[in-house]
Write an enzyme that holds these catalytic residues in place. Sequence first.
Site: not given
Ligand code: AMP
Ligand code: MG
Length: 484
Positions: A89, A110, A173, A180, A249
């Site tokens: 995302g 990221k 990174r 995953r 994930d």
């Molecule tokens: P995480 O908790 O970092 O593993 O993220 C879980 C999901 O939310 C993943 O699909 C990320 O890409 C998405 N995500 C986290 N933060 C953001 C953001 N600021 N904008 C868009 N997607 C996000």
């Molecule tokens: Mg994640």
Amino acid sequence: MNNFGFQFDNTYVNLPSDFFTYQDIKNFSSPKNFIFNTKLAEELGLNIHEIKKNNYVIFGGGQKPQGASFISQAYSGHQFGHFTNLGDGRAVLAGEHISPSKQRLDIHLKGSGPTLYGRRGDGLAALGPMLREYIISEAMHALGVPTTRSLSVMTTGEPVYRETILEGAMLTRIASSHIRVGTFEFASSLNDPDNLKIFCDYTINRHFPELINTKDSYAQFLKAVVKSQAKLIAQWMSFGFIHGVMNTDNMAISGETIDYGPCAFMNTYHPETVYSSIDKNGRYAFTNQPIIGQWNLTRFAESLLPLLHNDLESAKEIAISILKDYQNDYHGFWYELMLKKIGISDFFDDGDKKIIDDLLMLMQKNQSDFTNTFRNLQDFNLLDSSLIGDTSFTNWYQLWKKRLAAQGKKDEEINQLMMASNPCVIPRNHLVEAAIEAAQNNNKDPLESLIESIQSPFKAPKKLEYLNPPSDEFEKTYRTFCGT
Ligand code: AMP
Ligand code: MG
């Protein structure tokens, strides 16, 4: 065009188009290097001279090194037990770089801007959480735990709106891959056996090439992933590391630790420790990590079922028999690591397991610091006074000394094993927070000094205060947040 020494050879883009979308990164207004890992860049064979000429900004500002092919990856995942479609995302895979040692490594950005998978998110990252990932991933690497690495953090020159306005940043990174458990769940959700097979073959080829063309390669693949996760989580547990958000994930098939969000190293030993503000029910508490590992691997095995056998019931039987090994594998790895921490490296039996179990019980009862207790065991006088005052502990101590003597090894040898198994410097939460806070206020000294120390975690730090646990007040109220 600069290519900064990258040797890109991109294979993920050859997968069926469901698995990714082409995605440029945001053209940030004023990208500026904040921290750069020169040692890692050298290991990767990058051209430091060229990078330096560009003020250490490799990506951002609309640049695309030669051979890069920017994509965002599709994946799904179980988040706190619930299935969701996700995907990168706020990230872009710039490409796969072949290092001088011929390793294929993902170069991943990221906080790179919105993508098709972003749902309601802004696609951005703030400086604090990206620095946190940098510090903790590099600490894990120095401890010898398989992990993604951090090459750099740059600021974007643009604000990020959270509860307050924060400085925007992007982390570069490095990982063996970003495949995953959730990517397999995504592949399985496509309901197309050809796609699943193509993706699985791709992953086996990338991470377990020795299994290609073996008789039951998919079962062997499942077995190998189960084993590597058991080993990884045993390593976390031996250092008091709490991942904090073990959604499927966030579990990499490569066996590397990935996604440093609300993670933290435990100070006072308590099995139920949780730091994450969103983990209200303690699903990802310290002591639950091994069992959550098995839960996630079960989701992984489910996604592989069509490849394990044509008949579903037979496929399930194969999966269950492999998943059953996890507990044993995990306990074997964990006791081995824990016993090394107390100087025992020969065979071990149930009596030895009891020595570890009893020590942990005493540490819990006396609220001992996890890291320091192990590190100080060699010198009785350095131990926590509450432990020393506990007669059960003095009994334990004598039994332990007897067990050490029975090994017939020189003290010197035992000491060396213990010194190499017990870090003295871990990125303690209060140190990490203080370093990030100072860095955000234009003082990078604490950040640089902390990073220098965590890079040699088994050596006494220059700053002796790094050995101290935080105040009780800090420990009681400290919470971590997902890296948004
Ligand atoms: P995480 O908790 O970092 O593993 O993220 C879980 C999901 O939310 C993943 O699909 C990320 O890409 C998405 N995500 C986290 N933060 C953001 C953001 N600021 N904008 C868009 N997607 C996000
Ligand atoms: Mg994640």
